[in-house]
Design an enzyme around this catalytic site. Structure first.
Site, mmCIF file in Angstrom:
data_model
loop_
_atom_site.group_PDB
_atom_site.id
_atom_site.type_symbol
_atom_site.label_atom_id
_atom_site.label_comp_id
_atom_site.label_asym_id
_atom_site.label_seq_id
_atom_site.Cartn_x
_atom_site.Cartn_y
_atom_site.Cartn_z
ATOM 1 N N GLN A 11 66.376 29.278 24.602
ATOM 2 C CA GLN A 11 65.564 30.004 24.966
ATOM 3 C C GLN A 11 65.661 31.519 23.658
ATOM 4 O OE1 GLN A 11 65.191 31.800 28.644
ATOM 5 N NE2 GLN A 11 63.907 33.401 28.080
ATOM 6 N N PHE A 12 64.710 31.260 22.850
ATOM 7 C CA PHE A 12 64.930 32.129 21.616
ATOM 8 C C PHE A 12 64.431 33.597 21.684
ATOM 9 C CE2 PHE A 12 60.513 31.581 21.519
ATOM 10 C CZ PHE A 12 59.749 32.768 20.931
ATOM 11 N N THR A 13 64.067 33.947 23.037
ATOM 12 C CA THR A 13 63.640 35.279 23.543
ATOM 13 C C THR A 13 64.913 35.910 23.727
ATOM 14 O OG1 THR A 13 63.383 34.519 25.908
ATOM 15 C CG2 THR A 13 61.376 34.571 24.135
#
Length: 141
Positions: A74-76
């Protein structure tokens, strides 16, 4: 590396209507973000922390119980919404850097003896879980 770790009573991830990863019963759902200066050594450190952190029922760890983990990239987690109304993702590592490091976390967990399910890197995923507690921590390494 950053991980948001939730104690769960089951979790799954679906891509295009297909369940690609699922754990049943007590375990951990782990969202993993990678930034630019992360390394395979940090991935190993994160894996060891996830395997041994004592947040399951009765202050047990996955290594104590053999509890499974669902690991999802999850890059967020490296989003920055301090300015304006739109977050920036500048601190998140690009896919060619991040994907092998998330894979390394999974490989290191499996080498420790963990049962690990995963999401699909870069996919539009639907994550479902039952957070037990609720209990959620952030782990930075």
């Amino acid at each position: 590396m950053r991980a948001v770790v939730q104690r769960v009573d089951g979790a799954s991830v679906v891509v295009d209507g297909e369940t690609v990863g699922e754990i049943v019963g007590e375990g951990l759902c782990v969202l993993v973000g990678v930034t630019h200066d992360d390394t395979p050594e940090k991935a190993g450190l994160l894996a060891r922390k996830l395997w041994s952190v004592r947040i399951l029922e009765g202050e047990k760890s996955c290594s104590d119980n053999g509890a499974p983990l669902l690991v999802i990239s999850q890059f967020t987690l490296y989003g920055d919404a301090r300015k304006g109304r739109r977050p920036t993702w500048n601190a998140a590592a690009p896919g060619p850097v991040a994907e092998p490091l998330v894979d390394e976390v999974v490989a290191q967990l499996r080498a420790l003896g963990a049962t690990v399910a995963t999401g699909r890197f870069g996919a539009d995923m639907r994550v479902s879980l039952t957070n037990h507690g609720p209990f959620t921590i952030v782990v930075d390494v």
